[in-house]
Design a protein around this motif. Structure first.
Motif, PDB file in Angstrom:
ATOM      1  N   PRO A 142       0.812  -1.217   0.000  1.00 36.78           N
ATOM      2  CA  PRO A 142       0.000   0.000   0.000  1.00 36.78           C
ATOM      3  C   PRO A 142       0.844   1.266   0.000  1.00 36.78           C
ATOM      4  CG  PRO A 142      -0.892  -1.590   1.541  1.00 36.78           C
ATOM      5  CD  PRO A 142       0.428  -2.147   1.082  1.00 36.78           C
ATOM      6  N   ASP A 143       0.363   2.265  -0.706  1.00 41.43           N
ATOM      7  CA  ASP A 143       1.007   3.571  -0.757  1.00 41.43           C
ATOM      8  C   ASP A 143       0.474   4.405   0.403  1.00 41.43           C
ATOM      9  OD1 ASP A 143       2.015   6.069  -1.288  1.00 41.43           O
ATOM     10  OD2 ASP A 143       0.935   6.348  -3.184  1.00 41.43           O
ATOM     11  N   PRO A 144       1.332   4.808   1.355  1.00 39.99           N
ATOM     12  CA  PRO A 144       0.849   5.636   2.466  1.00 39.99           C
ATOM     13  C   PRO A 144       0.183   6.921   1.995  1.00 39.99           C
ATOM     14  CG  PRO A 144       3.066   4.825   2.910  1.00 39.99           C
ATOM     15  CD  PRO A 144       2.767   4.499   1.478  1.00 39.99           C
ATOM     16  N   GLY A 145       0.565   7.394   0.803  1.00 39.54           N
ATOM     17  CA  GLY A 145      -0.045   8.604   0.270  1.00 39.54           C
ATOM     18  C   GLY A 145      -1.517   8.449  -0.061  1.00 39.54           C
ATOM     19  N   ALA A 146      -1.998   7.201  -0.093  1.00 39.03           N
ATOM     20  CA  ALA A 146      -3.420   6.952  -0.368  1.00 39.03           C
ATOM     21  C   ALA A 146      -4.204   6.613   0.885  1.00 39.03           C
ATOM     22  CB  ALA A 146      -3.549   5.819  -1.390  1.00 39.03           C
ATOM     23  N   ASN A 147      -3.573   6.721   2.050  1.00 38.93           N
ATOM     24  CA  ASN A 147      -4.266   6.355   3.282  1.00 38.93           C
ATOM     25  C   ASN A 147      -5.511   7.195   3.527  1.00 38.93           C
ATOM     26  OD1 ASN A 147      -2.413   4.349   3.849  1.00 38.93           O
ATOM     27  ND2 ASN A 147      -1.292   5.520   5.386  1.00 38.93           N
ATOM     28  N   ALA A 277     -16.683  -1.507  -8.921  1.00 38.58           N
ATOM     29  CA  ALA A 277     -16.963  -1.387  -7.489  1.00 38.58           C
ATOM     30  C   ALA A 277     -16.511  -2.637  -6.737  1.00 38.58           C
ATOM     31  CB  ALA A 277     -18.461  -1.146  -7.275  1.00 38.58           C
ATOM     32  N   ALA A 278     -16.778  -3.804  -7.313  1.00 33.74           N
ATOM     33  CA  ALA A 278     -16.355  -5.055  -6.674  1.00 33.74           C
ATOM     34  C   ALA A 278     -14.829  -5.136  -6.617  1.00 33.74           C
ATOM     35  CB  ALA A 278     -16.931  -6.243  -7.434  1.00 33.74           C
ATOM     36  N   ARG A 279     -14.177  -4.693  -7.672  1.00 32.04           N
ATOM     37  CA  ARG A 279     -12.715  -4.716  -7.699  1.00 32.04           C
ATOM     38  C   ARG A 279     -12.150  -3.775  -6.632  1.00 32.04           C
ATOM     39  NH1 ARG A 279      -8.874  -6.705 -10.960  1.00 32.04           N
ATOM     40  NH2 ARG A 279      -6.972  -5.545 -11.367  1.00 32.04           N
ATOM     41  N   TRP A 280     -12.794  -2.617  -6.469  1.00 32.37           N
ATOM     42  CA  TRP A 280     -12.366  -1.678  -5.422  1.00 32.37           C
ATOM     43  C   TRP A 280     -12.534  -2.295  -4.033  1.00 32.37           C
ATOM     44  CZ3 TRP A 280     -16.116   0.010  -1.924  1.00 32.37           C
ATOM     45  CH2 TRP A 280     -15.592   0.764  -0.875  1.00 32.37           C
ATOM     46  N   ALA A 281     -13.701  -2.881  -3.763  1.00 29.91           N
ATOM     47  CA  ALA A 281     -13.970  -3.435  -2.440  1.00 29.91           C
ATOM     48  C   ALA A 281     -12.993  -4.561  -2.105  1.00 29.91           C
ATOM     49  CB  ALA A 281     -15.408  -3.927  -2.361  1.00 29.91           C
ATOM     50  N   THR A 282     -12.678  -5.388  -3.095  1.00 33.42           N
ATOM     51  CA  THR A 282     -11.712  -6.465  -2.870  1.00 33.42           C
ATOM     52  C   THR A 282     -10.334  -5.893  -2.558  1.00 33.42           C
ATOM     53  OG1 THR A 282     -12.939  -7.940  -4.356  1.00 33.42           O
ATOM     54  CG2 THR A 282     -10.639  -8.496  -3.918  1.00 33.42           C
ATOM     55  N   ALA A 283      -9.941  -4.860  -3.304  1.00 35.13           N
ATOM     56  CA  ALA A 283      -8.637  -4.221  -3.052  1.00 35.13           C
ATOM     57  C   ALA A 283      -8.600  -3.610  -1.652  1.00 35.13           C
ATOM     58  CB  ALA A 283      -8.366  -3.162  -4.103  1.00 35.13           C
ATOM     59  N   ALA A 284      -9.715  -3.023  -1.227  1.00 31.72           N
ATOM     60  CA  ALA A 284      -9.764  -2.420   0.112  1.00 31.72           C
ATOM     61  C   ALA A 284      -9.531  -3.489   1.178  1.00 31.72           C
ATOM     62  CB  ALA A 284     -11.115  -1.733   0.325  1.00 31.72           C
ATOM     63  N   GLN A 285     -10.122  -4.659   0.997  1.00 30.55           N
ATOM     64  CA  GLN A 285      -9.911  -5.749   1.951  1.00 30.55           C
ATOM     65  C   GLN A 285      -8.468  -6.207   1.968  1.00 30.55           C
ATOM     66  OE1 GLN A 285     -13.115  -8.334   0.372  1.00 30.55           O
ATOM     67  NE2 GLN A 285     -13.934  -8.367   2.443  1.00 30.55           N
ATOM     68  N   ILE A 286      -7.889  -6.372   0.777  1.00 31.00           N
ATOM     69  CA  ILE A 286      -6.495  -6.803   0.688  1.00 31.00           C
ATOM     70  C   ILE A 286      -5.588  -5.766   1.342  1.00 31.00           C
ATOM     71  CG2 ILE A 286      -4.604  -7.290  -0.918  1.00 31.00           C
ATOM     72  CD1 ILE A 286      -6.740  -8.268  -2.920  1.00 31.00           C
ATOM     73  N   ARG A 287      -5.864  -4.498   1.083  1.00 32.08           N
ATOM     74  CA  ARG A 287      -5.038  -3.418   1.614  1.00 32.08           C
ATOM     75  C   ARG A 287      -5.056  -3.407   3.143  1.00 32.08           C
ATOM     76  NH1 ARG A 287      -4.413   2.142   2.682  1.00 32.08           N
ATOM     77  NH2 ARG A 287      -2.924   3.174   1.277  1.00 32.08           N
ATOM     78  N   GLN A 288      -6.211  -3.653   3.712  1.00 32.40           N
ATOM     79  CA  GLN A 288      -6.318  -3.635   5.179  1.00 32.40           C
ATOM     80  C   GLN A 288      -5.541  -4.769   5.822  1.00 32.40           C
ATOM     81  OE1 GLN A 288     -10.553  -3.735   5.736  1.00 32.40           O
ATOM     82  NE2 GLN A 288     -10.826  -1.572   5.248  1.00 32.40           N
ATOM     83  N   LYS A 289      -5.351  -5.877   5.094  1.00 29.58           N
ATOM     84  CA  LYS A 289      -4.636  -7.023   5.652  1.00 29.58           C
ATOM     85  C   LYS A 289      -3.139  -6.945   5.396  1.00 29.58           C
ATOM     86  CE  LYS A 289      -8.629 -10.060   4.940  1.00 29.58           C
ATOM     87  NZ  LYS A 289      -9.168 -11.218   4.181  1.00 29.58           N
ATOM     88  N   ALA A 290      -2.725  -6.012   4.553  1.00 26.00           N
ATOM     89  CA  ALA A 290      -1.307  -5.935   4.164  1.00 26.00           C
ATOM     90  C   ALA A 290      -0.441  -5.445   5.341  1.00 26.00           C
ATOM     91  CB  ALA A 290      -1.144  -4.997   2.972  1.00 26.00           C
TER      92      ALA A 290
END
Length: 290
Positions: A142-147, A277-290
């Motif tokens: 994850p890019d901290p600039g996108a937090n 939207a589904a692709r975004w939501a999946t990425a959000a989940q992955i990002r939170q676990k990173a």
């Protein structure tokens, strides 16, 4: 990955314009992903004359808008038979008071992206969010600039769907219920909001609480009410499943909401296609676990 790129004059005429704010924030991700940027004439010229993306080989120039550049982007979103003539989506930084933003080719660019399930990106925040989404799916950290874009506990999310898209909205919300429930507040228009509340209650959400706060239905002014929230900086993300095949009596209200989003371009993220939207939501989940 090939993306059409255009910006109304306001958004590329100065060093701090929207186009360059996006490029400064996302240049690393653009280069990591190797995104091909197929830029309409003056947008390309503005990039070429400044620091961002210097010596970037995947930046291509199309004709100026008045010479058909935007029309070519529309055709290539549809697809022209070869990979080299097919775009995977479009970024169009819209100035809502620029007359060219309502030219037929501008409207068609969005419509064809929606029809073909490709991202149509009209704000700086959405463009930043899209680059981060694709980075996460590509396996980058994850890019901290996108937090700031992912601080859902401080954000309001609008969920809107036209009649033919309501089943897709319900399916999307059910599949990604945990991510959507992280937002500080969810808002929506009448019928969609009611059905989403019923879905949430069936999943154990407290029945004495709304999962989503309902405004009026779209034809009765719900889109306008949500547009006001956007303009007041009280709604940071909208997922809006549009049906591009149906003539709508409240088209002006829909356009009002879209114009509100582009007015606060650095703050509002808008997604218009269910698969994106589904692709975004999946990425959000992955990002939170990173």
């Amino acid at each position: 990955m090939r993306i059409g790129l255009a910006a109304n004059r306001l958004h590329h005429e100065s060093a701090d314009a929207a186009l360059f704010r996006w490029l400064r924030a996302s240049e690393k991700g653009i280069r990591e992903l190797g995104v091909g940027l197929h830029a309409v004439g003056r947008t390309y010229d503005a990039i070429a004359s400044t620091y961002p993306l210097q010596n970037y080989p995947a930046l291509q120039r199309y004709p100026n808008g008045r010479e058909g550049g935007l029309m070519k982007l529309v055709a290539e979103v549809v697809g022209m038979g070869t990979p080299e003539r097919t775009l995977d989506g479009a970024i169009y930084f819209i100035d809502p008071v620029d007359p060219s933003s309502v030219f037929p080719e501008a409207i068609a660019l969005k419509r064809q992206c929606v029809i073909h399930g490709k991202p149509f990106i009209s704000t700086v925040a959405t463009a930043r969010d899209w680059i981060e989404m694709e980075r996460i799916h590509a396996g980058f950290v994850p890019d901290p600039g996108a937090n700031d874009l992912h601080d859902f506990s401080k954000q309001t999310l609008a969920l809107i769907a036209h009649d033919a898209r309501k089943p897709q909205m319900l399916a999307f919300a059910a599949e990604h219920f945990d991510v959507l429930s992280q937002f500080q507040q969810r808002i929506g228009t009448g019928t969609t909001g009611q059905r989403l509340n019923e879905m949430a209650w069936s999943r154990g959400w407290p029945r004495d609480q709304e999962w989503i706060h309902r405004f009026q239905s779209g034809p009765l002014g719900g889109d306008a009410q949500i547009a006001d929230r956007v303009l007041e900086h009280r709604c940071q993300r909208a997922i809006f499943f549009e049906d591009p095949h149906v003539a709508r009596q409240h088209e002006a209200d829909i356009q009002l909401l879209e114009r509100a989003v582009t007015t606060v371009t650095d703050e509002a993220v808008c997604i218009t296609a269910p698969n994106i939207a589904a692709r975004w939501a999946t990425a959000a989940q992955i990002r939170q676990k990173a």
